[in-house]
Design an enzyme around this catalytic site. Structure first.
Site, PDB file in Angstrom:
ATOM      1  N   ASN A 169       0.691  -1.124   0.089  1.00  7.86           N
ATOM      2  CA  ASN A 169      -0.096  -0.120  -0.105  1.00  7.86           C
ATOM      3  C   ASN A 169       0.870   1.175  -0.204  1.00  7.86           C
ATOM      4  OD1 ASN A 169       0.842  -0.296   2.738  1.00  7.86           O
ATOM      5  ND2 ASN A 169      -1.219   0.048   3.568  1.00  7.86           N
ATOM      6  N   GLU A 264       5.583  -3.647  11.576  1.00 10.71           N
ATOM      7  CA  GLU A 264       4.190  -3.236  11.726  1.00 10.71           C
ATOM      8  C   GLU A 264       3.350  -4.091  11.045  1.00 10.71           C
ATOM      9  OE1 GLU A 264       1.054  -1.844  10.915  1.00 10.71           O
ATOM     10  OE2 GLU A 264       2.039  -0.362   9.507  1.00 10.71           O
ATOM     11  N   CYS A 298      -3.101   0.308   7.023  1.00  7.01           N
ATOM     12  CA  CYS A 298      -3.255  -0.246   8.270  1.00  7.01           C
ATOM     13  C   CYS A 298      -3.654   0.629   9.600  1.00  7.01           C
ATOM     14  CB  CYS A 298      -1.572  -0.621   8.726  1.00  7.01           C
ATOM     15  SG  CYS A 298      -0.541   0.943   8.563  1.00  7.01           S
TER      16      CYS A 298
HETATM   17  O1  G3H Z   1      -0.714   1.029   6.082  1.00  5.03           O
HETATM   18  C1  G3H Z   1       0.285   1.428   6.871  1.00  5.03           C
HETATM   19  C2  G3H Z   1       0.747   2.903   6.899  1.00  5.03           C
HETATM   20  O2  G3H Z   1       1.740   2.776   7.988  1.00  5.03           O
HETATM   21  C3  G3H Z   1      -0.491   3.848   7.306  1.00  5.03           C
HETATM   22  O3  G3H Z   1       0.022   5.136   6.993  1.00  5.03           O
HETATM   23  O4  G3H Z   1      -1.314   6.348   8.139  1.00  5.03           O
HETATM   24  O5  G3H Z   1      -0.080   7.511   6.402  1.00  5.03           O
HETATM   25  O6  G3H Z   1      -1.934   6.099   5.852  1.00  5.03           O
HETATM   26  P1  G3H Z   1      -0.839   6.366   6.940  1.00  5.03           P
END
Ligand code: G3H
Length: 496
Positions: A169, A264, A298
């Site tokens: 993503n 993570e 996430c």
């Molecule tokens: O998908 C996991 C990422 O660490 C989320 O990052 O909060 O900038 O979308 P974000």
């Protein structure tokens, strides 16, 4: 355009090359891995299927390159990172194009990801110069029984070879969030990008190549997880793994040797809404938090826990906003775009069917075309439904009605995940009490969960991860403390 102009070296025929020893190479396997465009569901790109032998070579070069990199002055490391950041931003358009085609990220968000990544690299260079340029000085007489005969000097030293595995993503941003701290701290870096997102990552790596980093310091191997996945994560040449993704991380943590891990692994971020919350603010944040990039974050809002007394009103407000979301192609910058793969779409559909069978209220009709799933709000979700606990990683959001803040906290804490959460209330005292009670790495008060700004600490509890990220924490995590103790023959006290 991707694979052309300054990026021409990255592509040969219709297969993108991998990066090792400062060069773009074809794998001796003669095989490639196809990357499917989530919108067209046809092959968009192909990347090399690297072999274990090629991984071994990359590890050797990484080890050699790191030895001289660790002797490169900090300001010079920072200078190269600033250069890479500028090149990355300069070429945001072709990299964003790859993100659109291989992970269906809406066009505007794709550009934002690249710009954010350039900023992250620059910030890391600046932060590294500050925090790695400092150490500690301790004297022995502060500990009982000691005279002032020992002076202890501490500094931060690199770990060696860092293996970086980002998720689909954010194949650019969550790659540079590992690459930049590793490099500024004097480590070398081996990148294994996700298959969906690999071509964006290869273009990003080329920006580091153009900046002029030494040969072998950065490598990028592509290929099948079944062939090189475990081989990489269990490789004896790896001194640290930084991984972002799903529960594969749990398997990696069990197999990796005695090395530091930064992980993570997702979340089930709860949004607790109290009676006194500003419901327009909540609705706007639920839309942004739950549906941006079609819920494939996430940190997306993954369950709304709203007080029964305001639930009807909130659901109406969210429904009105969901109706305005545009659905379609990432090239058209639609709000909701296809999820990354057919298997993801099938998984999401499984959760929706389960909720239907168990009596959830559908605020919209469930609609799917290929990988494209229309945004769906499920009201009156109960704890016996899978959607109450599992991460859809798609544009489907459950609402659970609660009768007390404690009930919301209980649901949040009963999850295996503990990444972020949020609470909406005008009462700051209540917000702090709830934040303290929520077993998550971060709690946002009156805003949706988010990782950024990228210098903020970012961490998950329980199955959501190991260690903390964010620029400063990542630099520190990729170093070790080294001490040198000067032993004096007689106590020495500095006079005023
Ligand atoms: O998908 C996991 C990422 O660490 C989320 O990052 O909060 O900038 O979308 P974000």
């Amino acid at each position: 355009m991707a694979g052309t102009g300054v990026f021409a070296d990255v592509l040969e025929g219709d297969v993108y090359k991998y990066y090792a020893d400062g060069e773009w190479k074809k794998s001796s396997s003669g095989k490639s891995v196809a990357i499917i465009n989530p919108m067209t569901r046809k092959t968009q790109y192909k990347v090399q299927a690297c072999t274990q032998e090629e991984v071994n070579k990359v590890m050797e070069s990484a080890k050699t390159a790191q030895k001289s990199w660790a002797k490169t002055p900090l300001w010079k490391r920072a200078e190269l990172l600033h250069k890479a950041a500028a090149i990355l931003k300069e070429h945001k358009a072709p990299i964003a194009e790859c993100l659109v085609k291989e992970i269906a990220k809406p066009a505007k968000d794709a550009v934002t990801e690249v710009v954010r990544s350039g900023d992250l690299v620059s910030y890391t260079a600046e932060e590294g110069v500050r925090i790695l340029g400092e150490g500690k000085f301790l004297v022995s007489d502060s500990f009982p029984g000691n005279q002032r005969t020992k002076y202890c000097l501490t500094s931060k030293i690199p770990l060696g070879v860092i293996l970086a595995i980002p998720p689909f993503n954010y194949p650019v941003n969550l790659a540079v969030s590992k690459i930049a701290p590793a490099l500024i701290a004097g480590n070398s870096l081996v990148l294994k990008p996700p298959t969906q997102g690999a071509v964006s990552a290869l273009h990003m790596v080329h920006c580091f190549h153009l900046a002029g980093f030494p040969k072998g310091l950065i490598s990028c191997v592509t290929g099948k997880g079944s062939e090189i996945g475990d081989f990489l994560t269990m490789h004896p040449g790896v001194n640290c793994i930084s991984f972002t993704g799903g529960d594969t991380g749990i398997a990696i943590s069990k197999k990796a040797g005695m090395i530091p891990l930064q992980m993570e692994l997702g979340g089930k971020d709860a949004c607790i809404v109290l009676e006194d919350a500003d419901l327009d603010l909540v609705a706007a944040n639920i839309i942004k938090g739950g549906f941006s990039y079609s819920g494939q974050r996430c940190t997306a809002v993954k369950v709304v826990l709203v007080m029964e007394s305001v639930a009807d009103l909130l659901v109406e407000k969210v429904k009105a906003k969901v109706a305005k979301l545009t659905v379609g192609a990432p090239e058209d910058d639609c709000d909701i775009t296809p999820v990354v793969s057919e298997s993801s779409a099938n998984f999401i559909e499984g959760l929706v069917k389960d909720a239907k069978e168990k009596g959830a209220t559908f605020c919209q009709e469930y609609k799917r075309d290929g990988n494209l799933i229309w945004p769906l709000l499920l009201d009156n979700v109960r704890p016996d439904m899978r959607i109450a606990w599992e991460e859809p990683f798609g544009p489907v959001l459950p609402v659970i009605r609660i009768n007390s803040a404690e009930e919301g906290i209980h649901h949040c804490n009963a999850s295996n995940f503990g990444l972020q959460g949020c609470v909406f209330t005008k009462d700051v005292n209540k917000a702090i009490l709830i934040s303290d009670a929520m077993e998550t790495g971060t709690v946002q008060i009156n805003s949706a969960p988010a990782r950024g700004p990228d210098h903020f600490p970012f961490q998950g509890l329980k199955d959501s991860g190991i260690g903390s990220q964010g620029v400063t924490n990542s630099i520190n995590m990729m170093t070790k403390i080294k001490t040198t103790v000067i032993n004096l023959p007689t106590p020495s006290y500095t006079m005023g």
